[in-house]
Structure formats: structure tokens, C-alpha cells
Scaffold this motif. Structure first.
Motif, mmCIF file in Angstrom:
data_model
loop_
_atom_site.group_PDB
_atom_site.id
_atom_site.type_symbol
_atom_site.label_atom_id
_atom_site.label_comp_id
_atom_site.label_asym_id
_atom_site.label_seq_id
_atom_site.Cartn_x
_atom_site.Cartn_y
_atom_site.Cartn_z
ATOM 1 N N LEU A 71 0.802 -1.215 0.000
ATOM 2 C CA LEU A 71 0.000 0.000 0.000
ATOM 3 C C LEU A 71 0.841 1.274 0.000
ATOM 4 N N HIS A 72 2.037 1.218 0.581
ATOM 5 C CA HIS A 72 2.788 2.447 0.825
ATOM 6 C C HIS A 72 4.107 2.580 0.080
ATOM 7 N N LYS A 73 4.680 1.484 -0.388
ATOM 8 C CA LYS A 73 5.936 1.554 -1.127
ATOM 9 C C LYS A 73 5.651 1.471 -2.619
ATOM 10 N N THR A 74 6.398 2.224 -3.397
ATOM 11 C CA THR A 74 6.161 2.210 -4.835
ATOM 12 C C THR A 74 6.728 0.965 -5.506
ATOM 13 N N THR A 75 7.751 0.370 -4.919
ATOM 14 C CA THR A 75 8.369 -0.819 -5.504
ATOM 15 C C THR A 75 8.491 -1.919 -4.460
ATOM 16 N N ASN A 76 8.024 -3.098 -4.815
ATOM 17 C CA ASN A 76 8.152 -4.281 -3.970
ATOM 18 C C ASN A 76 8.660 -5.419 -4.843
ATOM 19 N N HIS A 77 9.593 -6.197 -4.317
ATOM 20 C CA HIS A 77 10.235 -7.253 -5.094
ATOM 21 C C HIS A 77 9.895 -8.622 -4.527
ATOM 22 N N LEU A 78 9.499 -9.517 -5.403
ATOM 23 C CA LEU A 78 9.141 -10.876 -5.018
ATOM 24 C C LEU A 78 10.256 -11.534 -4.214
ATOM 25 N N GLY A 79 11.477 -11.380 -4.653
ATOM 26 C CA GLY A 79 12.610 -12.011 -3.984
ATOM 27 C C GLY A 79 12.739 -11.633 -2.522
ATOM 28 N N ASP A 80 12.323 -10.426 -2.181
ATOM 29 C CA ASP A 80 12.390 -9.961 -0.792
ATOM 30 C C ASP A 80 11.388 -10.681 0.099
ATOM 31 N N TRP A 81 10.381 -11.320 -0.503
ATOM 32 C CA TRP A 81 9.289 -11.917 0.259
ATOM 33 C C TRP A 81 9.226 -13.436 0.153
ATOM 34 N N MET A 82 10.164 -14.041 -0.569
ATOM 35 C CA MET A 82 10.123 -15.495 -0.759
ATOM 36 C C MET A 82 10.202 -16.259 0.566
ATOM 37 N N ASP A 83 11.045 -15.828 1.487
ATOM 38 C CA ASP A 83 11.123 -16.515 2.785
ATOM 39 C C ASP A 83 9.773 -16.481 3.500
ATOM 40 N N CYS A 84 9.125 -15.349 3.467
ATOM 41 C CA CYS A 84 7.805 -15.195 4.100
ATOM 42 C C CYS A 84 6.789 -16.136 3.456
ATOM 43 N N ILE A 85 6.771 -16.195 2.140
ATOM 44 C CA ILE A 85 5.817 -17.023 1.407
ATOM 45 C C ILE A 85 6.072 -18.504 1.698
ATOM 46 N N GLU A 86 7.335 -18.900 1.690
ATOM 47 C CA GLU A 86 7.685 -20.294 1.985
ATOM 48 C C GLU A 86 7.340 -20.654 3.429
ATOM 49 N N ARG A 87 7.674 -19.767 4.371
ATOM 50 C CA ARG A 87 7.400 -20.026 5.792
ATOM 51 C C ARG A 87 5.897 -20.181 6.017
#
Length: 128
Positions: A71-87
């Protein structure tokens, strides 16, 4: 990578809420959909058993942060969130089965998220 659970459709009372994603073709543009899926699943599972029990913050806080960042950042990268998604998939023991059932209450309660992330419901549940 344990993200095969994203290949499952999300269904509520037999109605398609989110179609399957192809885990091998994910991009950063899929993050809003992935975030929504995690919230719908978490809410569907945890709401029914949360009384007298705390939600695991190691699972909840990252998906809440992802939502905020979307909602607040203009750029978000999938790679930054892979650990969260896997966990998340590991914690809830999700797999690439055909369907993940989410509660109608969860779909209703998370309707603001569909709107804020610009995601339409499907199968007659659209807000178009």
C-alpha cells in the motif's frame, strides 16, 4: 522452494475466489495476489481457533508488513518476500493440491483488501 501451494485455487463454498498461480512464473506483480491469499488462508484457519490462543507472530507480522508495503511503497520485489511465502506454506502445511477452502466470512472480512490491492473477486463474486 516451498511455494507450490500457490498453484492451488482458493474456493469458498464451491465458488472460486482466486485462480491458481503458476509458481514457476511468479513476478513481483503477483505480490498483491499472494498477500491476499495468505490473509484469506490465515483468517480462515486462525479465526476458528484463535480464542484463547495467540497467532504465531513469525507468520502474521511478515504478511501484515507485506500488505503495508504494497500500500505504501512504490516498488516491492518478489525475492524480498520469498522466505515469508515459503514459511507461510510450511507453517500451514499447504501444498499444490487443487483447492484450498477459505471461509465465506474471511472473504467478506477481507473485502477491503481486495479493493485496496485492486484485485477483483471471480466466479460471480466480482466487484466490477
Amino acid at each position: 522452494m516451498k511455494i507450490d501451494w500457490l498453484a492451488a485455487s482458493l474456493v469458498s463454498k464451491g465458488r472460486l475466489v482466486r485462480p491458481p498461480l503458476n509458481p514457476s512464473k511468479l513476478t513481483s506483480e503477483h505480490l498483491p495476489d499472494i498477500c491476499l491469499r495468505m490473509h484469506l488462508i490465515l483468517d480462515s484457519i486462525e479465526f476458528t481457533r484463535c480464542e484463547g490462543r495467540l497467532i504465531n507472530l513469525e507468520v502474521f507480522e511478515p504478511i501484515d508488513k507485506l500488505y503495508s508495503d504494497l500500500l505504501h511503497k512504490t516498488t516491492n520485489h518478489l525475492g524480498d518476500w520469498m522466505d515469508c511465502i515459503e514459511r507461510f506454506g510450511d507453517y500451514y502445511e499447504l501444498s499444490g493440491r487443487d483447492v484450498i477452502e477459505v471461509s465465506p466470512r474471511s472473504v467478506s472480512d477481507q473485502s477491503y483488501m481486495f479493493e485496496q490491492l485492486s484485485i477483483d473477486l471471480v466466479d460471480g463474486l466480482t466487484r466490477k
